[in-house]
Design a protein around this motif. Structure first.
Motif, PDB file in Angstrom:
ATOM      1  N   SER A   1     -38.280 -14.866 -30.153  1.00  0.00           N
ATOM      2  CA  SER A   1     -39.322 -15.579 -29.415  1.00  0.00           C
ATOM      3  C   SER A   1     -38.964 -17.058 -29.291  1.00  0.00           C
ATOM      4  O   SER A   1     -38.301 -17.620 -30.165  1.00  0.00           O
ATOM      5  CB  SER A   1     -40.664 -15.426 -30.128  1.00  0.00           C
ATOM      6  OG  SER A   1     -41.636 -16.288 -29.583  1.00  0.00           O
TER       7      SER A   1
ATOM      8  N   ARG B   1     -39.206 -22.790 -37.378  1.00  0.00           N
ATOM      9  CA  ARG B   1     -38.336 -21.627 -37.394  1.00  0.00           C
ATOM     10  C   ARG B   1     -37.172 -21.862 -36.431  1.00  0.00           C
ATOM     11  O   ARG B   1     -37.272 -22.635 -35.481  1.00  0.00           O
ATOM     12  CB  ARG B   1     -39.104 -20.361 -36.999  1.00  0.00           C
ATOM     13  CG  ARG B   1     -40.309 -20.094 -37.873  1.00  0.00           C
ATOM     14  CD  ARG B   1     -41.085 -18.871 -37.426  1.00  0.00           C
ATOM     15  NE  ARG B   1     -40.392 -17.634 -37.723  1.00  0.00           N
ATOM     16  CZ  ARG B   1     -40.430 -17.021 -38.891  1.00  0.00           C
ATOM     17  NH1 ARG B   1     -41.125 -17.535 -39.898  1.00  0.00           N
ATOM     18  NH2 ARG B   1     -39.784 -15.886 -39.090  1.00  0.00           N
TER      19      ARG B   1
ATOM     20  N   ARG C   1     -44.308 -25.479 -36.079  1.00  0.00           N
ATOM     21  CA  ARG C   1     -45.735 -25.170 -36.192  1.00  0.00           C
ATOM     22  C   ARG C   1     -46.571 -26.406 -35.869  1.00  0.00           C
ATOM     23  O   ARG C   1     -46.173 -27.528 -36.208  1.00  0.00           O
ATOM     24  CB  ARG C   1     -46.082 -24.743 -37.626  1.00  0.00           C
ATOM     25  CG  ARG C   1     -45.848 -23.309 -37.945  1.00  0.00           C
ATOM     26  CD  ARG C   1     -46.191 -23.033 -39.399  1.00  0.00           C
ATOM     27  NE  ARG C   1     -47.624 -23.099 -39.677  1.00  0.00           N
ATOM     28  CZ  ARG C   1     -48.157 -22.898 -40.872  1.00  0.00           C
ATOM     29  NH1 ARG C   1     -47.374 -22.626 -41.913  1.00  0.00           N
ATOM     30  NH2 ARG C   1     -49.462 -22.961 -41.035  1.00  0.00           N
TER      31      ARG C   1
ATOM     32  N   ASP D   1     -39.166 -12.423 -35.714  1.00  0.00           N
ATOM     33  CA  ASP D   1     -40.271 -12.801 -34.836  1.00  0.00           C
ATOM     34  C   ASP D   1     -41.178 -11.622 -34.494  1.00  0.00           C
ATOM     35  O   ASP D   1     -42.019 -11.729 -33.595  1.00  0.00           O
ATOM     36  CB  ASP D   1     -39.727 -13.414 -33.538  1.00  0.00           C
ATOM     37  CG  ASP D   1     -39.039 -14.744 -33.771  1.00  0.00           C
ATOM     38  OD1 ASP D   1     -39.257 -15.350 -34.836  1.00  0.00           O
ATOM     39  OD2 ASP D   1     -38.263 -15.182 -32.901  1.00  0.00           O
TER      40      ASP D   1
ATOM     41  N   ARG E   1     -45.803  -9.425 -36.535  1.00  0.00           N
ATOM     42  CA  ARG E   1     -47.134  -9.054 -36.051  1.00  0.00           C
ATOM     43  C   ARG E   1     -47.176  -7.599 -35.592  1.00  0.00           C
ATOM     44  O   ARG E   1     -48.242  -6.975 -35.538  1.00  0.00           O
ATOM     45  CB  ARG E   1     -47.545  -9.947 -34.883  1.00  0.00           C
ATOM     46  CG  ARG E   1     -47.747 -11.418 -35.202  1.00  0.00           C
ATOM     47  CD  ARG E   1     -48.135 -12.160 -33.935  1.00  0.00           C
ATOM     48  NE  ARG E   1     -48.072 -13.600 -34.090  1.00  0.00           N
ATOM     49  CZ  ARG E   1     -49.087 -14.354 -34.506  1.00  0.00           C
ATOM     50  NH1 ARG E   1     -50.233 -13.786 -34.808  1.00  0.00           N
ATOM     51  NH2 ARG E   1     -48.953 -15.664 -34.609  1.00  0.00           N
ATOM     52  N   ASP E   2     -46.012  -7.070 -35.220  1.00  0.00           N
ATOM     53  CA  ASP E   2     -45.919  -5.724 -34.653  1.00  0.00           C
ATOM     54  C   ASP E   2     -45.759  -4.645 -35.729  1.00  0.00           C
ATOM     55  O   ASP E   2     -45.672  -3.461 -35.397  1.00  0.00           O
ATOM     56  CB  ASP E   2     -44.727  -5.678 -33.682  1.00  0.00           C
ATOM     57  CG  ASP E   2     -44.819  -4.527 -32.692  1.00  0.00           C
ATOM     58  OD1 ASP E   2     -45.947  -4.094 -32.384  1.00  0.00           O
ATOM     59  OD2 ASP E   2     -43.765  -4.052 -32.233  1.00  0.00           O
TER      60      ASP E   2
ATOM     61  N   ASP F   1     -41.520 -19.209 -29.007  1.00  0.00           N
ATOM     62  CA  ASP F   1     -42.700 -19.945 -29.468  1.00  0.00           C
ATOM     63  C   ASP F   1     -43.360 -19.380 -30.715  1.00  0.00           C
ATOM     64  O   ASP F   1     -44.304 -19.978 -31.223  1.00  0.00           O
ATOM     65  CB  ASP F   1     -43.739 -20.032 -28.339  1.00  0.00           C
ATOM     66  CG  ASP F   1     -44.097 -18.671 -27.762  1.00  0.00           C
ATOM     67  OD1 ASP F   1     -43.782 -17.650 -28.395  1.00  0.00           O
ATOM     68  OD2 ASP F   1     -44.697 -18.631 -26.674  1.00  0.00           O
ATOM     69  N   GLU F   2     -42.907 -18.268 -31.243  1.00  0.00           N
ATOM     70  CA  GLU F   2     -43.559 -17.681 -32.413  1.00  0.00           C
ATOM     71  C   GLU F   2     -43.315 -18.519 -33.667  1.00  0.00           C
ATOM     72  O   GLU F   2     -42.173 -18.753 -34.066  1.00  0.00           O
ATOM     73  CB  GLU F   2     -43.043 -16.256 -32.648  1.00  0.00           C
ATOM     74  CG  GLU F   2     -43.642 -15.562 -33.877  1.00  0.00           C
ATOM     75  CD  GLU F   2     -45.143 -15.366 -33.763  1.00  0.00           C
ATOM     76  OE1 GLU F   2     -45.885 -16.288 -34.193  1.00  0.00           O
ATOM     77  OE2 GLU F   2     -45.558 -14.309 -33.257  1.00  0.00           O
ATOM     78  N   THR F   3     -44.404 -18.988 -34.271  1.00  0.00           N
ATOM     79  CA  THR F   3     -44.326 -19.723 -35.539  1.00  0.00           C
ATOM     80  C   THR F   3     -45.276 -19.146 -36.583  1.00  0.00           C
ATOM     81  O   THR F   3     -45.325 -19.652 -37.692  1.00  0.00           O
ATOM     82  CB  THR F   3     -44.679 -21.215 -35.342  1.00  0.00           C
ATOM     83  OG1 THR F   3     -46.033 -21.320 -34.889  1.00  0.00           O
ATOM     84  CG2 THR F   3     -43.739 -21.880 -34.345  1.00  0.00           C
ATOM     85  N   TYR F   4     -46.040 -18.112 -36.216  1.00  0.00           N
ATOM     86  CA  TYR F   4     -47.057 -17.517 -37.099  1.00  0.00           C
ATOM     87  C   TYR F   4     -48.057 -18.570 -37.575  1.00  0.00           C
ATOM     88  O   TYR F   4     -48.546 -18.515 -38.704  1.00  0.00           O
ATOM     89  CB  TYR F   4     -46.407 -16.821 -38.297  1.00  0.00           C
ATOM     90  CG  TYR F   4     -45.454 -15.712 -37.910  1.00  0.00           C
ATOM     91  CD1 TYR F   4     -45.921 -14.492 -37.449  1.00  0.00           C
ATOM     92  CD2 TYR F   4     -44.071 -15.883 -37.982  1.00  0.00           C
ATOM     93  CE1 TYR F   4     -45.049 -13.475 -37.070  1.00  0.00           C
ATOM     94  CE2 TYR F   4     -43.198 -14.878 -37.608  1.00  0.00           C
ATOM     95  CZ  TYR F   4     -43.698 -13.668 -37.155  1.00  0.00           C
ATOM     96  OH  TYR F   4     -42.840 -12.666 -36.787  1.00  0.00           O
TER      97      TYR F   4
ATOM     98  N   GLN G   1     -56.645  -9.035 -27.872  1.00  0.00           N
ATOM     99  CA  GLN G   1     -55.324  -8.465 -28.135  1.00  0.00           C
ATOM    100  C   GLN G   1     -55.088  -7.276 -27.211  1.00  0.00           C
ATOM    101  O   GLN G   1     -56.002  -6.488 -26.932  1.00  0.00           O
ATOM    102  CB  GLN G   1     -55.209  -8.035 -29.589  1.00  0.00           C
ATOM    103  CG  GLN G   1     -55.165  -9.198 -30.562  1.00  0.00           C
ATOM    104  CD  GLN G   1     -54.878  -8.726 -31.961  1.00  0.00           C
ATOM    105  OE1 GLN G   1     -54.889  -7.538 -32.243  1.00  0.00           O
ATOM    106  NE2 GLN G   1     -54.609  -9.659 -32.846  1.00  0.00           N
TER     107      GLN G   1
END
Length: 584
Positions: A216, A242, A263, A192, A195-196, A218-221, A71
């Motif tokens: 985003s 999403r 996802r 999206d 995470r932040d 591509d963000e799907t968690y 990360q």
């Protein structure tokens, strides 16, 4: 062609430009001379100065390979800054089931960063409101609540400040207003950006406001395992995709949640298996357009060349998509995880109901025979302005086809009254469609114009507010009458009911839902393990119970529990129970 005065002025201007150009050329020659001298001196210095090798450090060991799963660190924050420690966070969730799912994702992220959960807002160090922007009324509730949070902040002592954050769709839509006008807001995070959250909260510790509303592609968690907020419930939500690509003219969702992305199927199945292991008896698959699911995560999925199969008579605003693992394949695999776990899904679009999906609902005992078919309007002209890409006739043909394939299916719908340009004739067409279909449940709303939408730019919100409310009341009456008629037909039948807990209106009763998602109220009593059995046991939350329906209202069924059962045993037990009912 030109006047004498004009030609005179033009010549004078040209002479001025020529003289200025000569002066500029003189300055340039002087600058070049100085530059040449400086360049010569610099070259001689560089010739005798350090070389590139003097700036390169000789390696003392092997080079460390780059790890792409590491990360990124934020240079001005260390690990202690983003660690929650003993700080407590309280969530308030508004709007749809997707926001419930988002809350569980946000809580998973913060819990992993050391935050604790507060049971009430008064115990919290951080309050996060997960918001909805679909209608003006939903946003107004948040503005009112933020004023209350401001009062709470003013009463806090300096050594125990209260931080307030706004998450979700409203955060993305009204980011500037929230940060500049509502001074009680410390952070905003779009759908999206969950995470932040640890970093955003760390930034607020220094008294600054923090924001991340980037959408985003591509963000799907997919790698975040949600932490359930209501651990006592036998039901759970699982987000499978999403965003939305439909771009209906009234809808803000594509602008607050972005483009569709799904996802990977393996992460969905992993979550469903985990829920089954926790004893969950019902899972609802979630997405803004849930049945347009299309997993492109694996090479074999991407290479598939078959186009998306749409319902007959329905179109899209975009080109047909090719490749990917479709919703029918996902539904098939999810239903096989646990035969004793009921499966539902919301919210679908009517265009995405190919026969393979309908056949699964008909053939799988644990996929509920309940479909949500949002109509929005009964007028083809209004549907065109809404950019729904189908006609009234195509919708009614789909309803008939669904009922031909699944005769006992329960149908629900969404309607918007008072959309731009809606006439009285359009409204009456909506009323007639609601009467003709006779839904088991319907969600009804007066149109609320949203900025950024196609309707905001192309149409006028020209139906007066009082007319909207009158039309809404008329549609409510029609739908309630249809719901009451549908429930009346269920009296005397035996239904499978999943018990969800104690009734909110009577502590001596239990509440649950049948296969069609209608609420069923039963007395809290001991019942046998089979119809006509002698050995009885209490009914617990999460039990499947065979219930004889005795009475009804437009929204609730009431019945008598006959026996404990399971999903797989119920079909035979229902026959036995119906015989007992008929002979009584």
């Amino acid at each position: 062609m030109y006047s004498t005065c004009f030609r005179t002025n033009l010549l004078a201007s040209l002479r001025q430009c020529r003289s200025k150009l000569k002066i500029l050329q003189g300055h340039l020659r002087t600058s070049c001379d100085v530059s040449d001298k400086t360049s010569t001196n610099s070259s001689s210095k560089l010739k005798n100065g350090p070389s590139l090798q003097d700036f390169l450090k000789s390696p003392t060991g092997e080079l460390r390979p780059v790890k792409f799963d590491e990360q990124d660190t934020v240079p001005y924050l260390n690990q202690d800054d983003v660690w929650g420690g003993s700080r407590k966070v309280y969530f308030e969730t508004y709007g749809c089931q997707m926001n419930v799912s988002d809350t569980e994702i946000a809580w998973a992220v913060l819990k992993d960063s050391g935050y604790q959960r507060a049971e009430s807002v008064h115990d919290a160090d951080v309050v996060l409101a997960v918001t909805c922007a679909i209608r003006e009324n939903a946003e107004q509730k948040i503005w009112t609540r933020l004023q209350q949070f401001r009062a709470m902040k003013s009463r806090r002592t300096r050594d125990r400040p209260l931080k307030v954050g706004v998450l979700g769709c409203m955060a993305e839509r009204l980011k500037k207003d929230l940060l500049e006008k509502e001074k009680s807001v410390d952070l905003i995070a779009g759908p999206d950006a969950y995470r932040d959250l640890p970093r955003l909260l760390a930034v607020t510790q220094s008294g600054q406001q923090a924001a991340n509303v980037m959408l985003s592609l591509d963000e799907t968690y997919a790698d975040v395992m949600p932490v359930r907020m209501n651990t006592g419930s036998p039901t759970a939500f699982v987000s499978i995709m999403r965003g939305c690509d439909n771009m209906c003219s009234y809808c803000i969702v594509p602008f607050t949640r972005g483009r569709e992305r799904s996802r990977p199927i393996h992460s969905i199945l992993e979550e469903v298996r985990a829920l089954s292991g926790q004893g969950i008896k019902e899972v609802t698959l979630l997405g803004q357009n849930v049945n347009s699911y299309r997993d492109m995560s694996e090479q074999t999925h991407q290479l598939a060349d078959s186009p998306t199969n749409l319902s007959a008579g329905f179109g899209t605003i975009y080109r047909k998509k090719k490749g990917g693992l479709r919703f029918s394949a996902l539904l098939d695999k999810v239903s096989q995880v646990d035969p004793e776990m009921r499966i539902r899904f919301v919210s679908p679009h009517p265009k995405d109901f190919p026969d393979e999906v309908l056949q699964l609902l008909r053939d799988r005992q644990n996929i509920c025979s309940q479909l949500h078919l949002p109509a929005q309007s009964g007028s083809t002209q209004v549907l065109q302005r809404m950019r729904r890409n189908h006609t009234r006739e195509a919708y009614l043909e789909l309803v008939q086809h669904v009922r031909d394939v699944i005769p006992d299916v329960a149908l629900s719908s969404d309607f918007i009254v008072g959309f731009c340009g809606e006439t009285e004739d359009d409204h009456h067409q909506t009323l007639s469609l609601a009467r003709q279909v006779r839904y088991d449940y319907a969600y009804l709303f007066a149109y609320s114009m949203r900025k950024k939408t196609h309707a905001y730019h192309k149409h006028a919100d020209d139906v007066p507010a009082d007319v909207k409310q009158r039309r809404l009341a008329e549609l409510i009456d029609v739908c309630r009458q249809g719901m009451a008629e549908a429930n009346a037909e269920k009296v005397g039948q035996v239904h499978l009911v999943l018990v969800e807990g104690v009734s909110k209106k009577s502590p001596s009763d239990l509440a649950g839902r049948n296969d069609g998602n209608t609420k069923v109220i039963i007395p809290n009593m001991d019942i046998p393990g089979e119809v006509g059995g002698q050995k009885c046991s209490p009914i617990k939350t999460g039990d499947y119970v065979a219930v004889k329906i005795k009475s009804y209202t437009s929204q609730v069924l009431k019945g008598i529990p006959l026996a404990h059962t399971t999903l797989q045993r119920f079909p035979n037990m229902a026959v036995q129970g119906q015989r007992a009912v008929n002979s009584a």
